[in-house]
Design a protein around this motif. Structure first.
Motif, PDB file in Angstrom:
ATOM      1  N   VAL A  63       9.373 -11.651 -14.699  1.00 46.75           N
ATOM      2  CA  VAL A  63       8.925 -12.264 -13.440  1.00 46.75           C
ATOM      3  C   VAL A  63       9.745 -11.730 -12.271  1.00 46.75           C
ATOM      4  N   VAL A  64      11.059 -11.667 -12.467  1.00 40.49           N
ATOM      5  CA  VAL A  64      11.927 -11.200 -11.389  1.00 40.49           C
ATOM      6  C   VAL A  64      11.615  -9.750 -11.053  1.00 40.49           C
ATOM      7  N   LEU A  65      11.416  -8.934 -12.113  1.00 37.96           N
ATOM      8  CA  LEU A  65      11.122  -7.520 -11.864  1.00 37.96           C
ATOM      9  C   LEU A  65       9.764  -7.343 -11.200  1.00 37.96           C
ATOM     10  N   SER A  66       8.809  -8.201 -11.538  1.00 40.71           N
ATOM     11  CA  SER A  66       7.505  -8.050 -10.892  1.00 40.71           C
ATOM     12  C   SER A  66       7.607  -8.390  -9.410  1.00 40.71           C
ATOM     13  N   GLY A  67       8.565  -9.259  -9.058  1.00 40.04           N
ATOM     14  CA  GLY A  67       8.836  -9.470  -7.644  1.00 40.04           C
ATOM     15  C   GLY A  67       9.306  -8.186  -6.982  1.00 40.04           C
ATOM     16  N   ALA A  68      10.224  -7.486  -7.650  1.00 37.79           N
ATOM     17  CA  ALA A  68      10.704  -6.205  -7.124  1.00 37.79           C
ATOM     18  C   ALA A  68       9.546  -5.218  -7.015  1.00 37.79           C
ATOM     19  N   TYR A  69       8.673  -5.218  -8.048  1.00 37.31           N
ATOM     20  CA  TYR A  69       7.511  -4.332  -8.035  1.00 37.31           C
ATOM     21  C   TYR A  69       6.674  -4.562  -6.782  1.00 37.31           C
ATOM     22  N   SER A  70       6.431  -5.845  -6.478  1.00 40.76           N
ATOM     23  CA  SER A  70       5.603  -6.152  -5.312  1.00 40.76           C
ATOM     24  C   SER A  70       6.247  -5.668  -4.024  1.00 40.76           C
ATOM     25  N   PHE A  71       7.561  -5.860  -3.908  1.00 41.02           N
ATOM     26  CA  PHE A  71       8.228  -5.425  -2.683  1.00 41.02           C
ATOM     27  C   PHE A  71       8.097  -3.917  -2.503  1.00 41.02           C
ATOM     28  N   ILE A  72       8.302  -3.180  -3.598  1.00 40.30           N
ATOM     29  CA  ILE A  72       8.225  -1.717  -3.491  1.00 40.30           C
ATOM     30  C   ILE A  72       6.785  -1.290  -3.215  1.00 40.30           C
ATOM     31  N   MET A  73       5.849  -1.928  -3.929  1.00 35.58           N
ATOM     32  CA  MET A  73       4.430  -1.607  -3.731  1.00 35.58           C
ATOM     33  C   MET A  73       4.039  -1.829  -2.272  1.00 35.58           C
ATOM     34  N   ALA A  74       4.453  -2.968  -1.719  1.00 37.44           N
ATOM     35  CA  ALA A  74       4.067  -3.281  -0.347  1.00 37.44           C
ATOM     36  C   ALA A  74       4.690  -2.288   0.625  1.00 37.44           C
ATOM     37  N   THR A  75       5.934  -1.868   0.344  1.00 37.37           N
ATOM     38  CA  THR A  75       6.553  -0.864   1.209  1.00 37.37           C
ATOM     39  C   THR A  75       5.765   0.433   1.160  1.00 37.37           C
ATOM     40  N   ALA A  76       5.350   0.833  -0.066  1.00 37.10           N
ATOM     41  CA  ALA A  76       4.564   2.048  -0.191  1.00 37.10           C
ATOM     42  C   ALA A  76       3.247   1.924   0.577  1.00 37.10           C
ATOM     43  N   LEU A  77       2.609   0.760   0.470  1.00 38.95           N
ATOM     44  CA  LEU A  77       1.343   0.565   1.184  1.00 38.95           C
ATOM     45  C   LEU A  77       1.553   0.644   2.686  1.00 38.95           C
ATOM     46  N   ALA A 123       3.845   2.329   4.159  1.00 42.80           N
ATOM     47  CA  ALA A 123       4.089   3.735   4.493  1.00 42.80           C
ATOM     48  C   ALA A 123       2.780   4.508   4.533  1.00 42.80           C
ATOM     49  N   LEU A 124       1.785   4.041   3.778  1.00 40.37           N
ATOM     50  CA  LEU A 124       0.469   4.689   3.794  1.00 40.37           C
ATOM     51  C   LEU A 124      -0.409   4.148   4.907  1.00 40.37           C
ATOM     52  N   ASP A 125       0.190   3.355   5.831  1.00 40.35           N
ATOM     53  CA  ASP A 125      -0.523   2.878   7.008  1.00 40.35           C
ATOM     54  C   ASP A 125      -1.513   1.757   6.732  1.00 40.35           C
ATOM     55  N   ALA A 126      -1.347   1.061   5.608  1.00 37.43           N
ATOM     56  CA  ALA A 126      -2.252  -0.058   5.332  1.00 37.43           C
ATOM     57  C   ALA A 126      -1.489  -1.356   5.538  1.00 37.43           C
ATOM     58  N   ALA A 127      -1.243  -1.676   6.812  1.00 37.24           N
ATOM     59  CA  ALA A 127      -0.364  -2.806   7.121  1.00 37.24           C
ATOM     60  C   ALA A 127      -0.902  -4.117   6.573  1.00 37.24           C
ATOM     61  N   ASP A 128      -2.228  -4.324   6.668  1.00 37.71           N
ATOM     62  CA  ASP A 128      -2.766  -5.622   6.231  1.00 37.71           C
ATOM     63  C   ASP A 128      -2.702  -5.766   4.725  1.00 37.71           C
ATOM     64  N   VAL A 129      -2.971  -4.662   3.992  1.00 33.74           N
ATOM     65  CA  VAL A 129      -2.878  -4.736   2.532  1.00 33.74           C
ATOM     66  C   VAL A 129      -1.432  -4.982   2.121  1.00 33.74           C
ATOM     67  N   ALA A 130      -0.507  -4.330   2.847  1.00 30.63           N
ATOM     68  CA  ALA A 130       0.907  -4.531   2.539  1.00 30.63           C
ATOM     69  C   ALA A 130       1.295  -5.984   2.740  1.00 30.63           C
ATOM     70  N   MET A 131       0.774  -6.565   3.802  1.00 29.23           N
ATOM     71  CA  MET A 131       1.057  -7.976   4.087  1.00 29.23           C
ATOM     72  C   MET A 131       0.553  -8.852   2.943  1.00 29.23           C
ATOM     73  N   THR A 132      -0.683  -8.567   2.478  1.00 25.26           N
ATOM     74  CA  THR A 132      -1.250  -9.357   1.393  1.00 25.26           C
ATOM     75  C   THR A 132      -0.450  -9.170   0.114  1.00 25.26           C
ATOM     76  N   GLU A 133      -0.102  -7.909  -0.170  1.00 24.73           N
ATOM     77  CA  GLU A 133       0.659  -7.639  -1.386  1.00 24.73           C
ATOM     78  C   GLU A 133       1.985  -8.392  -1.374  1.00 24.73           C
ATOM     79  N   ALA A 134       2.658  -8.383  -0.212  1.00 25.80           N
ATOM     80  CA  ALA A 134       3.939  -9.080  -0.125  1.00 25.80           C
ATOM     81  C   ALA A 134       3.737 -10.578  -0.308  1.00 25.80           C
ATOM     82  N   ALA A 135       2.704 -11.120   0.343  1.00 26.93           N
ATOM     83  CA  ALA A 135       2.507 -12.565   0.289  1.00 26.93           C
ATOM     84  C   ALA A 135       2.068 -13.007  -1.099  1.00 26.93           C
ATOM     85  N   VAL A 136       1.105 -12.283  -1.673  1.00 24.76           N
ATOM     86  CA  VAL A 136       0.570 -12.691  -2.970  1.00 24.76           C
ATOM     87  C   VAL A 136       1.494 -12.263  -4.095  1.00 24.76           C
TER      88      VAL A 136
END
Lengths: 182, 157, 107, 96
Positions: free
Chosen positions: A31-45, A47-60
């Motif tokens: 669970v803790v690592l999947s939190g880290a996964y989400s943070f990194i995923m959202a940062t990558a998103l 960086a790819l200019d998808a600010a709203d998807v990144a916001m959703t990924e971070a929140a969800v």
């Protein structure tokens, strides 16, 4: 250049975290690592200019699913059972599907290609006339809340109903606990 | 009074996040801020603890000092980390505190935690259990300079 | 590059450097409690310098105000999270390695 | 050019913190590492937004910061109380 490098590094880290999540047996760690996964995923998103998807990924991903997964862990205990046999056959299926998906990406237009069909259909109108037609400054909000207003209303209704359902189910369980326990 | 200041801060935050200054959006922001304060009032969270506006004056005097302390101790901890021998001497110490209010104790405990090299583990009424990275860090905390400053900060409201 | 940009770059690079130092500490430190101190280097000096560098680049704009709020958020939230971690570990009976114990001897 | 050193350094930080998250050994080490990852991701995001020339999207970093705290506190509260809502202490065997 540096942006591409950053995205590549982030994606590599994502892959490593994915493997680690699959290998760790302690579910709290997962669970803790999947939190880290989400943070990194959202940062990558982002960086790819998808600010709203990144916001959703971070929140969800980092917000609500951590809480939900922890709630689930409370019900099932924190140690993953050892698999009964070696998952060779499922692994083959997964690798095959992965290769298929990777092959499929070759048919897609290049990343952020302005001539790709998706950018030539209704997107120009949203971008050019959206602020004037709807009076909403943010394009994504204009599309979601105005152009696709009924669609969004339906979606929120479904999510709301699901939320009420979950609350109703959890309430019931808790009351039963209270009767049985001290 | 506190509610007004809370509503104003929320509205300023809204404007910062939106960055648009059209009449419609400004009105919507103002209404949202008022609605949030109304809900918060029913939840009873707009109290000295939730929105400590009384502290802002003395905070302006305390924070710069705290900032300097943070930089100094962060530099010390960084030196320890890059030192090939890792010269740490971890210690658990009990630190007396002289604050009277709960908020003052929170400020002191958080100040200890915020300076690298010391972390408050248990925050009791009259003393804290603090883990320090080095013996020297524990001793400088025991001298009580930060404690006195927080108490003064607390008394200045 | 203008002088402001050079200064901002230095601040950003220094902030990044302190983040790396903190992460190295996260790996080198012998037990949980000492690692906490390393992590707080990232959250104070590292984050502070990076945010200061960005604020310098943004000038007097809304972005600067947002960065200031971001800084305040870290300033208020990180000690709370760190303290919660420390307290939870303490209550779970994780015993800190102290000076008198065999040094560098970890589980 | 201005951002390159900072981005590289933050990526390295992220990788090192991930190593600590993998190694553990206790849950608290992992939670600490992920908390640090959240902070670094937030900084990286802010820098990347400046790099792509849209500094006004710093709100995203703010959301990250808030969620990072919520996530950490949720994990710890769960770990101490065994539940997110009400206080019901659980025996240690189950939690280990």
């Amino acid at each position: 250049m540096i942006e591409t490098g950053a995205v590549a590094a982030l994606l590599a880290m994502l892959a490593i975290v994915g493997v680690a999540i699959a290998r760790i047996r302690n579910l709290f760690g997962v669970v803790v690592l999947s939190g880290a996964y989400s943070f990194i995923m959202a940062t990558a998103l982002a960086a790819l200019d998808a600010a709203d998807v990144a916001m959703t990924e971070a929140a969800v991903g980092a917000g609500i699913s951590t809480v939900l997964l922890l709630g689930a862990l409370h019900l099932v205990g924190s140690l993953e059972a050892k698999p009964a046999r070696r998952p060779a056959w499922p692994l083959a299926v997964v690798i095959f599907t992965g290769l298929l998906v990777a092959y499929g990406t070759h048919g897609l237009p290049a990343f952020s290609d302005p001539q790709s069909p998706i950018h030539r259909h209704v997107a120009p109108r949203y971008l050019e006339d959206g602020p004037r037609e709807t009076g909403v400054p943010n394009v994504v909000t204009a599309v979601l809340a105005s152009y696709r207003g009924y669609d969004t209303l339906g979606e929120t209704t479904v999510v709301f109903a699901a939320g009420i359902g979950v609350i109703a189910l959890l309430r019931r369980r808790r009351r039963k606990d209270g009767e049985g326990g001290p | 009074m506190r509610k007004v200041s809370a509503a104003v801060s929320l509205f300023v935050f809204w404007v910062l996040l939106s960055g648009y200054f059209t009449p419609f959006l400004l009105t919507a922001g103002a209404l949202s801020a008022i609605a949030v304060v109304a809900v918060a009032r029913r939840l009873e969270v707009v109290d000295p603890e939730g929105h400590p506006v009384d502290f802002s004056g003395s905070a302006l005097r305390y924070w710069p000092w705290l900032g300097v302390e943070i930089v100094k101790s962060a530099w010390d901890v960084s030196k320890i980390i890059v030192h090939p021998k890792l010269p740490i001497s971890p210690a658990l110490v009990r630190v007396k505190n002289t604050q009277v209010s709960a908020l003052g104790r929170v400020v002191y405990a958080n100040s200890i935690t915020l300076t690298p090299g010391t972390v408050t583990i248990v925050a009791g009424r009259d003393e804290f259990l603090v883990h320090a990275l080095t013996r020297a860090g524990a001793e400088s905390l025991a001298e009580g300079d930060m404690d006195r400053r927080v108490t003064r900060f607390e008394g200045a409201q | 590059m203008t002088p402001v940009e050079i200064l901002a770059m230095v601040l950003l690079a220094l902030g990044g450097l302190f983040c790396v130092i903190g992460a190295v500490g996260l790996l080198r430190m012998p037990d949980f409690y000492t690692r906490m101190h390393a992590a707080s280097v990232i959250e104070t000096l590292g984050a502070g310098l990076v945010i200061a560098g960005l604020m310098l680049l943004a000038g007097l704009t809304l972005a600067t105000a947002k960065l200031a709020i971001l800084g305040l958020l870290i300033f208020f939230a990180s000690p709370t999270a760190t303290h919660a971690l420390a307290k939870a570990a303490h209550e779970r009976g994780i015993v800190p390695v102290l000076e008198g114990d065999a040094s560098g001897d970890e589980k | 050019m201005i951002y390159a050193p900072a981005i590289v350094a933050l990526l390295v930080t992220l990788a090192l913190a991930l190593v600590r998250a993998f190694l553990g050994p206790t849950l608290f080490d992992r939670a600490l590492a992920v908390n640090a990852i959240g902070t670094v991701a937030m900084l990286l995001l802010a820098v990347l937004e400046f790099l792509t020339g849209r500094p006004e999207y710093t709100d995203l970093a703010l959301v990250y910061g808030l969620l990072n705290v919520v996530g950490t506190i949720a994990v710890l509260k769960f770990f101490r109380l065994g539940d997110l809502g009400h206080a019901s202490p659980v025996d240690d065997e189950e939690m280990r």
